[in-house]
Design an enzyme around this catalytic site. Sequence first.
Site, short mmCIF file in Angstrom:
data_model
loop_
_atom_site.label_atom_id
_atom_site.label_comp_id
_atom_site.label_asym_id
_atom_site.label_seq_id
_atom_site.Cartn_x
_atom_site.Cartn_y
_atom_site.Cartn_z
N CYS A 294 0.79 -1.25 0.01
CA CYS A 294 -0.02 0.00 0.14
C CYS A 294 0.93 1.14 -0.02
O CYS A 294 1.33 1.61 -0.84
CB CYS A 294 -0.99 -0.05 1.22
SG CYS A 294 -2.64 1.11 1.00
N HIS B 105 -3.90 -4.87 0.83
CA HIS B 105 -3.21 -5.28 1.98
C HIS B 105 -3.28 -6.90 2.32
O HIS B 105 -4.28 -7.39 2.90
CB HIS B 105 -3.75 -4.59 3.36
CG HIS B 105 -3.57 -3.25 3.49
ND1 HIS B 105 -2.60 -2.74 4.30
CD2 HIS B 105 -4.21 -2.17 2.87
CE1 HIS B 105 -2.68 -1.63 4.16
NE2 HIS B 105 -3.43 -1.01 3.28
N GLU C 273 -1.85 -8.72 4.17
CA GLU C 273 -2.00 -9.51 5.62
C GLU C 273 -3.42 -9.49 6.13
O GLU C 273 -3.75 -10.05 7.16
CB GLU C 273 -1.22 -8.39 6.77
CG GLU C 273 -1.81 -6.94 6.89
CD GLU C 273 -1.46 -5.94 5.69
OE1 GLU C 273 -1.55 -4.69 6.04
OE2 GLU C 273 -1.18 -6.13 4.55
#
Length: 235
Positions: A107, A211, A213
């Site tokens: 990002c 993202h 994660e």
Amino acid sequence: MIPSRFAATTSALRYAAVVTARALADAVYRAGGEPFLMHPVDAGEAAARLAVADGLLLPGGGDIAPSAYGESLPHDTVYDVDAEQDAFDFAAARHALDTGLPTLAICRGLQVVNVVLGGRLNQHMEPDHRHVVHPVRVRPGSLLAEVAGTEKVAASCYHHQCASTLGDGLVATAYAEDGTVEAAELRLSNEQAEPTGSAGPYGWFLGVQWHPEDTAATDPVNQRIFDALVAAARG
């Protein structure tokens, strides 16, 4: 190594803090890496301090100062600009590019690398990509395609900015349906239009605008992105 992010407040502490997202650290740890945080100050010492790192993960965070990419007037949606954070992230990215330190840029991290390489950002997208999970198309033959093992990824996004012009040496390797660049890699030379599909002269580098994660704990495709960073760092 993950540069920490400055936070004005946190629920567990009485003061301003330096933090990272637990999901980010967990994803690195699941991959077999040891995530350690670096205090994002003293940009002039970043290269020396990074000498202990086997890899770099540039995470998401607030917006980059528009002046860093040649725009004097910030859009009214630009938020959490921090000159010290910008300076450290820029220095860390330059060091990684100069030395070939394996790097995953997420990002804001991708935006940092793009600006370091002379690219520009769209200060605000309409509509933005906040709280969005959407499919992204991955370029065949790219490093991302090799890492993910697929040419379509479910991307969890939280950004209102994106690359408008890619920096020197970067090539787009994934797109959202609206045309937003969702991933970028480094090509071998300015003349080469194709991504390398492996580590180039800068070393192993992958940048994603979403993202991974957010969903890595339950989505093996997104976890593979962290697995690949740790494997490159070990190499």
